[in-house]
Design a protein around this motif. Structure first.
Motif, PDB file in Angstrom:
ATOM      1  N   GLU A  28       7.702   0.792   4.849  1.00  0.00           N
ATOM      2  CA  GLU A  28       7.185  -0.356   5.727  1.00  0.00           C
ATOM      3  C   GLU A  28       7.187  -1.470   4.999  1.00  0.00           C
ATOM      4  O   GLU A  28       7.121  -1.467   4.001  1.00  0.00           O
ATOM      5  CB  GLU A  28       5.763   0.333   5.950  1.00  0.00           C
TER       6      GLU A  28
ATOM      7  N   HIS B  19       0.716  -1.206   0.016  1.00  0.00           N
ATOM      8  CA  HIS B  19       0.121  -0.019  -0.083  1.00  0.00           C
ATOM      9  C   HIS B  19       0.853   1.143  -0.135  1.00  0.00           C
ATOM     10  O   HIS B  19       2.145   1.075   0.381  1.00  0.00           O
ATOM     11  CB  HIS B  19      -0.727   0.061   1.195  1.00  0.00           C
TER      12      HIS B  19
ATOM     13  N   ALA C  15       0.442   5.065   1.807  1.00  0.00           N
ATOM     14  CA  ALA C  15      -0.306   5.618   2.622  1.00  0.00           C
ATOM     15  C   ALA C  15      -0.205   7.194   2.853  1.00  0.00           C
ATOM     16  O   ALA C  15       0.876   7.779   2.426  1.00  0.00           O
ATOM     17  CB  ALA C  15       0.325   5.141   3.932  1.00  0.00           C
TER      18      ALA C  15
ATOM     19  N   GLU D 222      -3.687   3.593   1.540  1.00  0.00           N
ATOM     20  CA  GLU D 222      -4.081   3.638   3.098  1.00  0.00           C
ATOM     21  C   GLU D 222      -4.236   5.016   3.574  1.00  0.00           C
ATOM     22  O   GLU D 222      -3.299   5.970   3.265  1.00  0.00           O
ATOM     23  CB  GLU D 222      -2.797   3.102   3.914  1.00  0.00           C
TER      24      GLU D 222
ATOM     25  N   ALA E 210       4.694   0.918   1.632  1.00  0.00           N
ATOM     26  CA  ALA E 210       4.801  -0.540   2.090  1.00  0.00           C
ATOM     27  C   ALA E 210       5.101  -1.498   1.196  1.00  0.00           C
ATOM     28  O   ALA E 210       4.248  -1.551  -0.102  1.00  0.00           O
ATOM     29  CB  ALA E 210       3.379  -0.857   3.061  1.00  0.00           C
TER      30      ALA E 210
ATOM     31  N   HIS F 128       3.914   7.060   3.789  1.00  0.00           N
ATOM     32  CA  HIS F 128       4.788   5.795   3.360  1.00  0.00           C
ATOM     33  C   HIS F 128       4.682   4.962   2.423  1.00  0.00           C
ATOM     34  O   HIS F 128       3.482   5.072   1.948  1.00  0.00           O
ATOM     35  CB  HIS F 128       5.241   4.969   4.666  1.00  0.00           C
TER      36      HIS F 128
HETATM   37 ZN    ZN Z   1       1.086   1.238   6.125  1.00  0.00          ZN
END
Ligand code: ZN
Length: 135
Positions: A129, A7, A9, A56, A82, A80
């Motif tokens: 992440e 994802h 974010a 996200e 991921a 971020h």
């Molecule tokens: Zn995340």
């Protein structure tokens, strides 16, 4: 092994408002998206599916939240990226071998997934992440 971007974010001030906006853009129904509280991180999150990956949305629940601090410093925006991995322990061992130290120990993130972050100073100022694939 890293298999995909799990994802991307985005830090937001108001989750419901952002959910409405992103659903307008992506063509989804906000009512179909589950909102989850991650108490350990003092955040509320919503994952909007986009093909193989997700967006996200992250909203702070208290001023102690890292997201509240991020918003105070940077305002809303990309927070971020991921990456999905089969094994978080193998991935962190590999990273340590490359001289890249994860930020703290793996912890439980949204959806009960095991996650760990890398400090942005290690990766050209992008917070990454690593999320272990759910079974
Ligand atoms: Zn995340």
């Amino acid at each position: 092994m890293i298999s995909k971007i799990d994802h991307i974010a985005i830090a937001v001030q108001n989750l419901e408002g952002a959910l409405e906006t992103f659903c307008k853009v992506l063509g989804c129904d906000p009512a179909s998206i589950r909102v989850e509280e991650v108490a350990s991180e003092h955040v509320r999150v919503a994952f909007i599916p986009v093909g193989e990956t997700k967006i996200e949305l992250l909203e702070p629940m208290s001023p102690e939240s890292a997201i509240a601090k991020y918003l105070a410093k940077n305002g809303e925006g990309m927070h971020h990226i991921a990456l999905q991995t089969d094994s978080l322990s193998e991935e962190t061992a590999r990273l340590l071998g490359e001289g890249i130290k994860p930020l703290g120990e793996p912890k439980e993130g949204a959806g009960g997934k095991k996650i760990v972050f890398l400090h942005p100073k290690e990766t050209n100022r992008v917070l990454l992440e690593f999320a272990e694939k759910g079974h």
